[in-house]
Design an enzyme around this catalytic site. Structure first.
Site, PDB file in Angstrom:
ATOM      1  N   GLY A   1      12.234  -3.422 -31.671  1.00  0.00           N
ATOM      2  CA  GLY A   1      10.903  -2.821 -31.671  1.00  0.00           C
ATOM      3  C   GLY A   1      10.828  -1.402 -32.183  1.00  0.00           C
ATOM      4  O   GLY A   1      11.416  -1.051 -33.205  1.00  0.00           O
TER       5      GLY A   1
ATOM      6  N   ARG B   1      15.572  -6.396 -46.298  1.00  0.00           N
ATOM      7  CA  ARG B   1      16.043  -7.709 -45.833  1.00  0.00           C
ATOM      8  C   ARG B   1      16.794  -8.460 -46.922  1.00  0.00           C
ATOM      9  O   ARG B   1      17.718  -9.224 -46.634  1.00  0.00           O
ATOM     10  CB  ARG B   1      14.863  -8.534 -45.331  1.00  0.00           C
ATOM     11  CG  ARG B   1      14.386  -8.024 -43.989  1.00  0.00           C
ATOM     12  CD  ARG B   1      13.239  -8.820 -43.462  1.00  0.00           C
ATOM     13  NE  ARG B   1      12.984  -8.453 -42.087  1.00  0.00           N
ATOM     14  CZ  ARG B   1      11.879  -8.752 -41.437  1.00  0.00           C
ATOM     15  NH1 ARG B   1      10.902  -9.412 -42.042  1.00  0.00           N
ATOM     16  NH2 ARG B   1      11.734  -8.400 -40.187  1.00  0.00           N
TER      17      ARG B   1
ATOM     18  N   LYS C   1       5.964   0.410 -21.349  1.00  0.00           N
ATOM     19  CA  LYS C   1       5.771  -0.234 -20.041  1.00  0.00           C
ATOM     20  C   LYS C   1       7.048  -0.810 -19.432  1.00  0.00           C
ATOM     21  O   LYS C   1       7.880  -1.362 -20.139  1.00  0.00           O
ATOM     22  CB  LYS C   1       4.770  -1.375 -20.202  1.00  0.00           C
ATOM     23  CG  LYS C   1       3.377  -0.896 -20.513  1.00  0.00           C
ATOM     24  CD  LYS C   1       2.462  -2.074 -20.677  1.00  0.00           C
ATOM     25  CE  LYS C   1       1.010  -1.615 -20.748  1.00  0.00           C
ATOM     26  NZ  LYS C   1       0.117  -2.738 -20.972  1.00  0.00           N
TER      27      LYS C   1
ATOM     28  N   GLY D   1      12.468  -9.239 -32.227  1.00  0.00           N
ATOM     29  CA  GLY D   1      12.402 -10.209 -31.127  1.00  0.00           C
ATOM     30  C   GLY D   1      13.766 -10.784 -30.791  1.00  0.00           C
ATOM     31  O   GLY D   1      14.107 -10.955 -29.611  1.00  0.00           O
TER      32      GLY D   1
HETATM   33  P1  AMP Z   1       7.748  -0.390 -26.608  1.00  0.00           P
HETATM   34  O1  AMP Z   1       7.163  -1.280 -27.663  1.00  0.00           O
HETATM   35  O2  AMP Z   1       7.622  -0.895 -25.233  1.00  0.00           O
HETATM   36  O3  AMP Z   1       9.138   0.076 -26.977  1.00  0.00           O
HETATM   37  O4  AMP Z   1       6.818   0.905 -26.597  1.00  0.00           O
HETATM   38  C1  AMP Z   1       6.716   1.758 -27.682  1.00  0.00           C
HETATM   39  C2  AMP Z   1       5.539   2.635 -27.490  1.00  0.00           C
HETATM   40  O5  AMP Z   1       5.698   3.397 -26.319  1.00  0.00           O
HETATM   41  C3  AMP Z   1       5.343   3.620 -28.608  1.00  0.00           C
HETATM   42  O6  AMP Z   1       4.194   3.267 -29.324  1.00  0.00           O
HETATM   43  C4  AMP Z   1       5.169   4.954 -27.904  1.00  0.00           C
HETATM   44  O7  AMP Z   1       4.079   5.723 -28.385  1.00  0.00           O
HETATM   45  C5  AMP Z   1       4.902   4.544 -26.475  1.00  0.00           C
HETATM   46  N1  AMP Z   1       5.247   5.601 -25.522  1.00  0.00           N
HETATM   47  C6  AMP Z   1       6.398   6.252 -25.383  1.00  0.00           C
HETATM   48  N2  AMP Z   1       6.310   7.204 -24.440  1.00  0.00           N
HETATM   49  C7  AMP Z   1       5.054   7.147 -23.952  1.00  0.00           C
HETATM   50  C8  AMP Z   1       4.343   7.893 -22.967  1.00  0.00           C
HETATM   51  N3  AMP Z   1       4.921   8.868 -22.286  1.00  0.00           N
HETATM   52  N4  AMP Z   1       3.058   7.561 -22.731  1.00  0.00           N
HETATM   53  C9  AMP Z   1       2.462   6.573 -23.422  1.00  0.00           C
HETATM   54  N5  AMP Z   1       3.091   5.831 -24.366  1.00  0.00           N
HETATM   55  C10 AMP Z   1       4.369   6.114 -24.623  1.00  0.00           C
END
Ligand code: AMP
Length: 428
Positions: free
Chosen positions: A385, A66, A229, A408
């Site tokens: 993220g 940074r 999700k 964010g």
């Molecule tokens: P996000 O913060 O929503 O981008 O989610 C990131 C997280 O999604 C990471 O920690 C991954 O381990 C998880 N992830 C990716 N693919 C899968 C999957 N098929 N099942 C469960 N978690 C997942």
């Protein structure tokens, strides 16, 4: 004027003197002022930087990214014959003075990176700070104490912002990581600098990268959305459907879409209450002419464990007791085709559970494909993220066009929100 040593890397920073931006202004064209639009000779620039860096138990900076990211902006101002007053937050002191979160700890590191001595003042407003600024000479740098030692900072207090505004003739915002916060130093202070406020190079780069994906990028435009999700990505998906030609959906999000269409997802992560939403997204995409690409096969495991037993199965035929934790080979082949024909690529969210070696291959393959597309001339932005963490972990950082520095702030930009730190510079 002393010329400070610059890395070859930073010499390559070249911006148009103003950048036209649409996204943040709800489709109004605005000329965005950057530091290249001003001559800082004999000017004291009050610069909001993001020096919220990790420290070890000896208060040594463990990741200097940074600070390095803010260097080109500071150097340009010093080379113009101006001086720099740097303000930042560090950690979460919640309005209290906490010695362990003093920015004094990073003063030597900042100095070493800039190649110039940096003075420190143990407050960010008030008599001492004002005196230190008054004594500042062209070519000098002053670092103020942690802004968040004052609760007024996060509250966006106007009187506090006015005190900050006494510490410079010009205001420069180069802290993209906090641009989504309407804090005193990131947003409110800007109003005290009419005609004398602008973006630093880092902010300009971030804005330009988002603009490319959202509006000005060469077609076909592709968004790759992964992660855990649907619920955390829904606003991004809805916003992005108006901007892209192709949408790859991967990661844990996949299974809500597959189950919603009647597939069997076994024990895979799935948000049953979002299945209606998933179908709506697919319908909307069709109406808008966006091609959605979902996985066709997965690497399924009998446990959420790096040592689990695995098998490749069709994405809609995952047996009970098994969960999809990474993309399968047919899926990766299909995604590769789309990636290689795209000219503008946004990547947000890993394609599998990349933290475990056994389930990291899909995410690495996507990274390799984006690398190849970028080498062939596509523009690629990785932002928001965990995809940034993945890109760094697997060494793709220098192989994509741009990796966003703001988690964010990038997510909110992709959701189509007008970031207050950006609006404050361009409005009025
Ligand atoms: P996000 O913060 O929503 O981008 O989610 C990131 C997280 O999604 C990471 O920690 C991954 O381990 C998880 N992830 C990716 N693919 C899968 C999957 N098929 N099942 C469960 N978690 C997942």
């Amino acid at each position: 004027m002393v010329i400070y040593p610059m890395d070859a890397k930073y010499n390559t920073y070249a911006f148009p003197s103003s950048i036209e931006i649409f996204t943040f202004t709800k489709l109004k064209t605005i000329q965005m002022k950057t530091i290249d639009d001003f001559d800082f000779k004999d000017k004291k620039a009050l610069i909001r930087v993001d020096f919220n860096v990790p420290l070890d138990s000896d208060f040594k900076v463990t990741d200097t990214n940074r600070i390095e990211a803010a260097k080109p902006t500071i150097i340009k101002i010093l080379e113009d014959g101006g001086s720099a007053v740097l303000m930042s937050h560090l950690g979460r002191p919640d309005g209290q003075s906490k010695p362990e979160l003093s920015l004094e700890h990073i003063c030597d590191t900042v100095s070493a990176i800039l190649g110039v001595g940096v003075r420190f003042v143990p407050d960010c407003v008030g008599e001492n700070a004002e005196l230190a600024v008054a004594q500042l000479q062209p070519g000098e740098v002053l670092l103020l104490e942690n802004l968040r030692f004052h609760k007024e900072e996060e509250k966006g207090d106007e009187a506090f912002a006015k005190l900050l505004s006494k510490l410079g003739d010009m205001y420069v915002n180069d802290a993209f990581g906090t641009a989504h916060r309407a804090h005193a130093s990131t947003t409110i202070v800007a109003k005290f600098f009419p005609g004398k406020r602008c973006f630093g190079y880092l902010m300009a780069k971030e804005i330009e990268a988002i603009e490319k994906v959202m509006r000005t990028g060469e077609k076909p435009v592709l968004a790759i959305l992964g992660g855990a999700k649907v619920s955390s990505k829904i606003t991004i998906i809805e916003n992005i459907l108006d901007k892209v030609d192709h949408l790859i959906i991967g990661g844990g999000m996949t299974f809500t879409f597959i189950k919603a269409q009647g597939g069997h997802v076994g024990d895979s992560i799935c948000e049953d209450d979002k299945m209606g939403l998933a179908l709506e997204i697919l319908k909307k995409a069709k109406t808008k002419g966006v091609q959605v690409h979902l996985p066709v096969d997965v690497l399924a495991a009998d446990a959420f464990d790096n040592n689990a037993t695995t098998q490749i199965v069709a994405v809609d035929k995952i047996p009970k007791g098994w969960q999809g934790l990474d993309a399968g080979p047919k899926t990766l082949e299909k995604f590769r085709e789309v990636i290689l024909k795209s000219r503008t690529i946004l990547w947000n969210g890993p394609i599998g559970v990349f933290e475990m070696e056994r389930f990291s291959k899909g995410t690495i393959a996507i990274g390799n494909d984006i690398d190849e597309a970028t080498t062939n001339g596509a523009f690629s932005l990785v932002g928001g993220g965990d995809s940034v963490a993945a890109v760094k972990q697997f060494g793709f950082e220098d192989k994509v066009s741009y990796v966003s520095t703001g988690g964010g702030a990038m997510l909110e930009s992709l959701e189509g929100k007008v970031l207050p730190g950006i609006a404050a510079i361009i409005e009025g």
